[in-house]
Design a protein around this motif. Structure first.
Motif, PDB file in Angstrom:
ATOM      1  N   LEU A 115       4.019   6.767  -7.057  1.00 25.56           N
ATOM      2  CA  LEU A 115       4.360   6.804  -5.638  1.00 25.56           C
ATOM      3  C   LEU A 115       5.657   7.587  -5.436  1.00 25.56           C
ATOM      4  CD1 LEU A 115       3.544   3.148  -4.512  1.00 25.56           C
ATOM      5  CD2 LEU A 115       2.069   5.166  -4.558  1.00 25.56           C
TER       6      LEU A 115
ATOM      7  N   ALA B 143      10.696   3.593   3.740  1.00 26.76           N
ATOM      8  CA  ALA B 143       9.447   2.853   3.549  1.00 26.76           C
ATOM      9  C   ALA B 143       9.693   1.530   2.829  1.00 26.76           C
ATOM     10  CB  ALA B 143       8.450   3.690   2.761  1.00 26.76           C
ATOM     11  N   GLY B 144       9.131   0.448   3.368  1.00 25.47           N
ATOM     12  CA  GLY B 144       9.163  -0.844   2.711  1.00 25.47           C
ATOM     13  C   GLY B 144       7.795  -1.256   2.225  1.00 25.47           C
ATOM     14  N   ALA B 145       6.782  -0.465   2.592  1.00 28.99           N
ATOM     15  CA  ALA B 145       5.408  -0.836   2.275  1.00 28.99           C
ATOM     16  C   ALA B 145       4.592   0.402   1.968  1.00 28.99           C
ATOM     17  CB  ALA B 145       4.776  -1.580   3.461  1.00 28.99           C
ATOM     18  N   CYS B 146       3.779   0.310   0.942  1.00 22.93           N
ATOM     19  CA  CYS B 146       2.769   1.335   0.679  1.00 22.93           C
ATOM     20  C   CYS B 146       1.442   0.623   0.488  1.00 22.93           C
ATOM     21  CB  CYS B 146       3.118   2.150  -0.564  1.00 22.93           C
ATOM     22  SG  CYS B 146       1.847   3.360  -0.979  1.00 22.93           S
ATOM     23  N   ALA B 147       0.472   0.964   1.331  1.00 25.37           N
ATOM     24  CA  ALA B 147      -0.879   0.400   1.197  1.00 25.37           C
ATOM     25  C   ALA B 147      -1.793   1.502   0.699  1.00 25.37           C
ATOM     26  CB  ALA B 147      -1.371  -0.148   2.530  1.00 25.37           C
ATOM     27  N   GLU B 148      -2.627   1.148  -0.266  1.00 28.28           N
ATOM     28  CA  GLU B 148      -3.501   2.148  -0.876  1.00 28.28           C
ATOM     29  C   GLU B 148      -4.949   1.665  -0.886  1.00 28.28           C
ATOM     30  OE1 GLU B 148      -1.779   3.994  -4.640  1.00 28.28           O
ATOM     31  OE2 GLU B 148      -0.541   2.232  -4.381  1.00 28.28           O
ATOM     32  N   PHE B 149      -5.842   2.639  -0.859  1.00 24.21           N
ATOM     33  CA  PHE B 149      -7.255   2.338  -1.047  1.00 24.21           C
ATOM     34  C   PHE B 149      -7.835   3.345  -2.027  1.00 24.21           C
ATOM     35  CE2 PHE B 149     -11.705   3.343   0.042  1.00 24.21           C
ATOM     36  CZ  PHE B 149     -12.259   2.140  -0.333  1.00 24.21           C
ATOM     37  N   THR B 150      -8.600   2.842  -2.970  1.00 25.65           N
ATOM     38  CA  THR B 150      -9.356   3.705  -3.875  1.00 25.65           C
ATOM     39  C   THR B 150     -10.835   3.353  -3.742  1.00 25.65           C
ATOM     40  OG1 THR B 150      -7.490   3.703  -5.414  1.00 25.65           O
ATOM     41  CG2 THR B 150      -9.603   4.475  -6.262  1.00 25.65           C
TER      42      THR B 150
ATOM     43  N   HIS C  71      -8.833   8.489  -2.791  1.00 21.91           N
ATOM     44  CA  HIS C  71      -7.599   7.686  -2.883  1.00 21.91           C
ATOM     45  C   HIS C  71      -6.746   7.984  -1.660  1.00 21.91           C
ATOM     46  CE1 HIS C  71      -3.327   6.967  -4.024  1.00 21.91           C
ATOM     47  NE2 HIS C  71      -3.868   5.803  -4.332  1.00 21.91           N
TER      48      HIS C  71
ATOM     49  N   ARG D  92       7.332   1.159   7.388  1.00 23.34           N
ATOM     50  CA  ARG D  92       8.539   0.362   7.200  1.00 23.34           C
ATOM     51  C   ARG D  92       8.162  -1.064   6.783  1.00 23.34           C
ATOM     52  NH1 ARG D  92      13.816   0.419   8.006  1.00 23.34           N
ATOM     53  NH2 ARG D  92      14.731  -1.503   8.838  1.00 23.34           N
TER      54      ARG D  92
ATOM     55  N   PRO E 181      -4.097   8.260 -11.432  1.00 25.59           N
ATOM     56  CA  PRO E 181      -3.095   7.393 -10.797  1.00 25.59           C
ATOM     57  C   PRO E 181      -1.902   8.209 -10.331  1.00 25.59           C
ATOM     58  CG  PRO E 181      -3.781   6.495 -12.908  1.00 25.59           C
ATOM     59  CD  PRO E 181      -4.405   7.855 -12.802  1.00 25.59           C
ATOM     60  N   LEU E 182      -1.378   7.810  -9.192  1.00 22.32           N
ATOM     61  CA  LEU E 182      -0.301   8.533  -8.532  1.00 22.32           C
ATOM     62  C   LEU E 182       0.992   7.751  -8.746  1.00 22.32           C
ATOM     63  CD1 LEU E 182      -0.020  10.823  -6.212  1.00 22.32           C
ATOM     64  CD2 LEU E 182      -0.105   8.891  -4.652  1.00 22.32           C
TER      65      LEU E 182
ATOM     66  N   TRP F  44       2.368   4.919   3.936  1.00 27.00           N
ATOM     67  CA  TRP F  44       3.691   4.283   3.866  1.00 27.00           C
ATOM     68  C   TRP F  44       4.168   3.903   5.265  1.00 27.00           C
ATOM     69  CZ3 TRP F  44       2.025   7.897   0.527  1.00 27.00           C
ATOM     70  CH2 TRP F  44       2.353   7.756  -0.835  1.00 27.00           C
TER      71      TRP F  44
END
Lengths: 128, 79, 128, 79
Positions: free
Chosen positions: A16, A22-29, A90, A96, A13-14, A94
């Motif tokens: 962040l 940045a107002g948004a972070c989307a991730e995929f694993t 992973h 806005r 796990p990272l 990021w």
């Protein structure tokens, strides 16, 4: 900021990192499932043409970042033997607002599966 | 010329890399003809395999040089 | 498995739990930005009608899980004072393949912003 | 009847909750008339504010009962 890493280390796990604006972070694993072509497996073996895979991922992220207005992108792809339940990839993007990060997540994964020289080369036996 | 084989190409060629002399520049078609003469088992992969040089895919009309390092990129399956 | 949590605790990185059958985990983190309506801020204050917000989020996740075939869903929403750069929400969705998790991520966030009784009620001054 | 005020509704009403007797069941329109008589400042919020009971939004044609707990839900802004 774009970071790309390919290696045999487990994907942990990272925490962040702070990304200015940045107002948004989307991730995929992407996780190795317990079956491949409907047969039970213990894991998958991945192989990469590592320098090219890193270059292609970096180029893709640069292109997609410009197109979607991303502020940062991190990707890690594991290679070697990966057991069921462990992460093979992973990706964190990021932006806005959330929309661009979501769209870029989809776009990157589609391109990865076409153009990044990484392969599943073998299945590992279950219960080993 | 140096050739790199990955994944299914490595299995069918029986090696992950080899070097052999080529006398002059050649088209990708001529390169494939040469490869298939050395490794007939690669034939089924040809229609789905891309060539890469300097970490970038090559167009079908590329010209290969005697000192190139060429990688065979069968269909990828990362992620 | 659906878990919903609302509280003042900082949202820390999550070690993804093992979810049987999951090949994909899509995540979204909403981060407080340093500006609101083009003015610099130090953070945002969030308020919730907590029992209803938890119920609505749980109902939304149940509905979206059924629609998209999700295997698990976790959401955490922080309330109280949240400083710039800190997370206000973290959402994690698991599915067999990546497409449903991506689509469900977008669907949940859209519905959250319509129907979940949580409000940004104040801005916090910068440099405090 | 108990009424819960959140966010902008709380600020305009000047309280986060209050209780007052109502003689019988009433429509949402009658409920709003009663609220606005108590808190005229809430008037601008009425067109954009939904009512909730038992942690669920109420339809416009709902009937409210004297022992209900009703929440005013102004436009949300979570996430």
């Amino acid at each position: 900021m774009i970071t790309v890493k390919i290696g045999p280390e487990p994907i942990e796990p990272l925490a962040l990192p702070p990304i200015a604006g940045a107002g948004a972070c989307a991730e995929f694993t992407g996780i190795v499932r317990a079956d491949e072509n409907e047969s039970p497996i213990g894991g998958l073996r991945y192989e990469a043409y590592q320098p090219m895979a890193e270059t292609v991922m970096r180029n893709l992220l640069t292109e997609i970042s410009a197109e979607h207005g991303l502020l940062a992108a991190h990707v890690r792809h594991r290679i070697g033997d990966i057991r069921v339940g462990e992460a093979a990839i992973h990706l964190a993007l990021w932006s806005r607002h959330r929309g661009p990060a979501f769209n870029a997540l989809v776009a990157f994964m589609n391109r990865l599966k076409q153009d990044v020289p990484i392969w599943k080369t073998d299945t590992l036996p279950p219960h080993s | 010329m140096r050739v790199l084989y990955f994944a299914q190409a490595r299995r069918l060629a029986g090696t992950d890399r080899e070097e052999f002399p080529v006398p002059s520049t050649l088209s990708t078609d001529a390169f494939w003809a040469l490869l298939l003469a050395r490794h007939p088992a690669l034939a089924p992969l040809r229609p789905v395999t891309r060539l890469a040089r300097d970490e970038a895919f090559l167009p079908a009309d590329a010209t290969l040089a005697p000192d190139d390092e060429i990688a065979l990129i069968p269909p990828v399956s990362g992620g």
